[in-house]
Design a protein around this motif. Structure first.
Motif, mmCIF file in Angstrom:
data_model
loop_
_atom_site.group_PDB
_atom_site.id
_atom_site.type_symbol
_atom_site.label_atom_id
_atom_site.label_comp_id
_atom_site.label_asym_id
_atom_site.label_seq_id
_atom_site.Cartn_x
_atom_site.Cartn_y
_atom_site.Cartn_z
ATOM 1 N N PHE A 1 -5.210 66.931 50.869
ATOM 2 C CA PHE A 1 -4.492 65.925 49.862
ATOM 3 C C PHE A 1 -5.265 65.016 49.951
ATOM 4 N N THR A 2 -6.569 65.221 50.497
ATOM 5 C CA THR A 2 -7.242 64.463 49.571
ATOM 6 C C THR A 2 -7.933 64.509 48.198
ATOM 7 N N LYS A 32 -14.327 51.598 50.500
ATOM 8 C CA LYS A 32 -14.875 52.215 51.453
ATOM 9 C C LYS A 32 -14.027 53.973 52.024
ATOM 10 N N PRO A 33 -15.189 54.880 51.931
ATOM 11 C CA PRO A 33 -14.478 55.726 52.279
ATOM 12 C C PRO A 33 -13.822 56.459 53.610
ATOM 13 N N TRP A 34 -12.729 57.015 53.382
ATOM 14 C CA TRP A 34 -11.891 57.308 54.968
ATOM 15 C C TRP A 34 -13.094 57.575 55.702
ATOM 16 N N GLY A 80 -9.754 54.328 58.693
ATOM 17 C CA GLY A 80 -11.088 53.615 58.239
ATOM 18 C C GLY A 80 -10.904 53.021 56.489
ATOM 19 N N GLY A 81 -10.527 54.017 55.617
ATOM 20 C CA GLY A 81 -10.455 53.980 55.030
ATOM 21 C C GLY A 81 -10.334 52.524 54.168
ATOM 22 N N GLU A 82 -10.954 51.337 53.066
ATOM 23 C CA GLU A 82 -10.493 51.036 52.546
ATOM 24 C C GLU A 82 -10.392 50.575 50.802
ATOM 25 N N GLN A 95 -7.285 47.576 54.542
ATOM 26 C CA GLN A 95 -6.948 48.865 55.424
ATOM 27 C C GLN A 95 -6.284 50.197 54.467
ATOM 28 N N ALA A 96 -6.755 51.831 53.979
ATOM 29 C CA ALA A 96 -5.589 52.259 53.967
ATOM 30 C C ALA A 96 -4.448 52.314 54.843
#
Ligand code: WTA
Length: 709
Positions: free
Chosen positions: A61-62, A72-74, A91-93, A281-282
């Protein structure tokens, strides 16, 4: 007359047990996707499925997340540590508003993001470019900011189908304010319950909008909503009122001093203001979408920013086949999940042109959609079986008269009868379009079952195989798998999490687990996703070719014209009428709306049946829920069929209303009442000409299982 009724029943008796139905599913012929469609499709190589096989989960799913721009990547694709509260792209933004608006400015600022078609045909459509959308979203975000709203706060919208709605959604998303849009057709009271449940202090509404030729006073509902919310202890400080005609108030309801403000007045102070999109945040919530369930309290389905947006972008690309140059029109209402995912977030994330229509499809006549399609050059069209049935009924020959060409069409929200599907394909699609029948839910964020339009054959009445990366199966009541091709129906579940799945029910985490995950979970402590099949609440049967046919709800939910109505909500509304002792709502098969509601009520001692009592029940339902829930008939009966433990047997009254077999009633506490009710209801229906045609297998299945969960 009694004889006539007996005939109806006798005919049905032999045909009605589950075992007999099971072997009767008729296989429909398939249709290959048009070659011209496949040649241009985003997914044209069957090898795409290999990227989404079970062994590649969850990293597969990426590919969807990569369609977005991340601040920001996860760090972690899927965190299962607090199962079944799945966390995607941890962790992704990112920011949803940035992804749907800002990032398109570099490539196509002057392309229409939205084209709004007002209902009155003499009002010109409005194209809003990405650049203009950017300006409007920023200005409204500035208004929200000035009101002190910030990330994590909730805001309720009760907005019709106007461009101000996506603008408001994207403005909220820009700041991380969680929006909750309530369908404009819902009553003020229904909006009030949702305001209270979400804890919103600001309501955004509009003075009026057009529906079937009338400019409705919508503002009046805001007053009712604020009052209903206050009764539940939630104060609304501000009501922001957009004006259908800026500068001119179109409602008869007065503005409330100090509380109600015109948005155009507020915007004047923020002309050209820019509000930077907040890096969120994701896993932060993007919005709540309320839906009905088996209790009276609606469920605020909470969707995440990262997982949800990735999933709707990915499915819009591969299943809606959206390319940047397409003109895409989904005729659903943004007040439902379909509009959130496939009018606003999915299409705009991909930078396409999304059409919004204010009014009813058959106003002023059944050719309106085709004139819009022709005028705007729509090439992707998305609607519901109810709309298709209605357009077919009122204007079967109209599509041929207009020069429009769809490459792709969608049906969603209810099972579609194969015969209706074929009219959609032949007459609206002119045999040139690929059709996807997409099965999914408010809870699931995006499609779960559908053909890949450039690859898979279409089969009328079946949604198709699982969507990419989705692992559905059918389980029986014991949790054993029902084999594909066995001809047996069961409960459809999804074995794995996916990014679009809702995160929780707002404020009701226990209900989230018990409704959707407890049924087939054997170890509540497990943090392994394999132990948590998602229970969708739909019955389904899987053919030998792997295609699923969705049979409808297995719980107490009635799907009216694609809108989910909970029996408990309908019944609680009826019970607010003083004379009513007991109430039960059941579905009745309807040739246009799929299902309509019939209410059975019994009266408290000392009251007599009368048209006034009936009218009171009808008004109570319209006030508490809205006109979409208005029952077709209200039957005042001497008593309800009940089990010995006192549970109303909705299955038995549903059978009565639909002239089908009531099944085994020997275990009832009061079996004699069944015959009395049947006579009362069916003779009245015969007199009114409401005897239904013979039901299809799908319809029979739902009626016979109604409320049996
Ligand atoms: C039903 C709408 C058959 C199903 C997106 C589901 C369907 C409920 C289909 C969700 C379809 C949705 N074929 N039935 N293609 N799509 N349904 O939450 O019963 O408004 O559970 O979401 O509609 O309705 P909801």
């Amino acid at each position: 007359m009694a004889d006539e009724l007996d005939d109806v029943t006798d005919d049905e008796t032999a045909e009605s047990s589950e075992a007999v139905i099971a072997v009767h599913w008729r296989e429909e012929e398939t249709y290959p996707p048009p070659a011209s469609f496949t040649a241009q499709a985003n997914a044209s190589d069957p090898a795409i499925r290999e990227q989404f096989t079970e062994d590649k989960f969850p990293d597969s799913f990426t590919a969807y997340a990569d369609l977005l721009t991340w601040f920001k990547p996860w760090d972690t694709v899927l965190d299962t540590s607090n199962a079944p509260f799945w966390r995607w792209f941890v962790g992704g933004e990112l920011n949803a508003s940035y992804n749907c608006v800002d990032r398109h400015l570099a490539t196509h600022p002057n392309k229409a993001a939205l084209i709004w078609v007002p209902e009155p045909e003499n009002e010109a459509h409005q194209a809003i470019t990405y650049r203009e959308l950017y300006v409007r979203v920023n200005e409204f975000a500035a208004v929200l900011k000035e009101l002190g709203l910030k990330a994590g706060d909730r805001i309720t919208f009760h907005m019709p189908m106007v461009p101000e709605l996506p603008v408001a959604m994207l403005a909220a998303a820009r700041l991380g304010i969680i929006h909750s849009q309530v369908f404009a057709g819902f009553s003020g009271t229904a909006a009030g319950h949702r305001i209270a449940d979400s804890g919103s202090t600001v309501l955004v509404t509009m003075d009026g909008y057009y529906r079937s030729g009338d400019l409705l006073d919508h503002k009046v509902k805001a007053d009712e909503a604020v009052e209903a919310a206050a009764k539940e202890g939630q104060q609304v400080d501000k009501v922001l009122v957009f004006r259908r005609y800026p500068g001119k108030y179109s409602a008869a309801t007065p503005m409330v001093e100090g509380r109600d403000v015109f948005v155009d007045d507020l915007l004047a102070a923020h002309k050209g203001e820019i509000v930077e999109p907040v890096a969120l945040q994701a896993t932060d919530p993007l919005f709540l979408m309320y839906t009905s369930g088996t209790t009276g309290r609606p469920k605020g389905c909470q969707h995440s920013i990262g997982g949800y947006l990735a999933y709707v972008a990915g499915t819009s690309k591969y299943y809606q086949d959206i390319h940047p140059d397409d003109t895409y029109w989904c005729m659903a209402d943004i007040g439902w999940i379909t509009g959130h995912s496939y009018i606003v977030y999915g299409p705009l994330a991909l930078g396409t042109t999304s059409v919004l229509y204010e009014g009813t499809p058959n106003y002023p006549d059944a050719a309106r959609p085709w004139r819009i399609a022709k005028q705007l050059g729509v090439n992707i069209f998305h609607t519901s079986p109810t709309a298709i049935r209605m357009l077919r009924k009122v204007g079967p020959d109209e599509p041929a008269k207009y020069d429009f060409h769809f490459k792709h069409m969608t049906t969603v929200g209810e099972p579609i009868e194969p015969e209706v599907w074929r009219w959609y394909y032949n007459s609206i699609g002119k045999r040139e379009a690929a059709i996807v029948d997409t099965w999914w839910q408010t809870e699931t964020g995006g499609f779960l079952g559908s053909t890949l339009p450039g690859i898979d054959a279409m089969k009328p009445g079946s949604c198709g195989p699982a969507a990419l990366g989705i692992l559905p199966t059918i389980l029986d009541e014991n949790g054993d798998e029902v084999a594909a091709g066995s001809g047996k129906a069961g409960n459809i579940v999804i074995r794995n999490p996916w990014p679009g799945v809702f995160q929780t029910i707002w404020g009701q985490p226990e209900r989230f687990v018990s409704t959707y995950y407890a049924k087939y979970n054997k170890d509540p402590k497990s943090t392994d996703w394999h132990d948590w099949p998602y229970f969708a609440g739909d019955g389904a049967v899987q053919a030998a070719d792997g295609y699923f046919r969705i049979l409808g709800r297995v719980d107490d939910v009635i799907n009216v014209a694609g809108h989910r109505l909970g029996t408990k909500e309908l019944e609680s509304a009826a019970l607010t009428v003083n004379e009513i002792a007991e109430a039960a709502a059941v579905p009745v098969v309807d040739d246009v709306r799929g299902r309509v509601v019939e209410m059975y009520v019994s009266l408290k001692p000392g009251f007599d049946a009368s048209p006034e009592v009936e009218a009171k029940v009808r008004t109570a339902i319209e006030t508490d829920i809205g006109k979409i829930a208005r029952p077709k008939n209200i039957w005042i009966v001497p008593d309800m069929p009940k089990t010995r433990s006192g549970k109303i047997m909705r299955r038995v009254i549903a059978a009565t209303s639909n002239f089908t077999d009531t099944g085994d009633i020997t275990t009832l506490a009061n079996p004699e009442v069944v015959e009395r009710i049947r006579h009362q209801v069916q003779s009245a229906k015969v007199a009114r000409g409401e005897v239904p045609r013979e039901l299809s297998e799908t319809e029979l299945h739902e009626i016979e299982h109604f409320g049996s969960e």
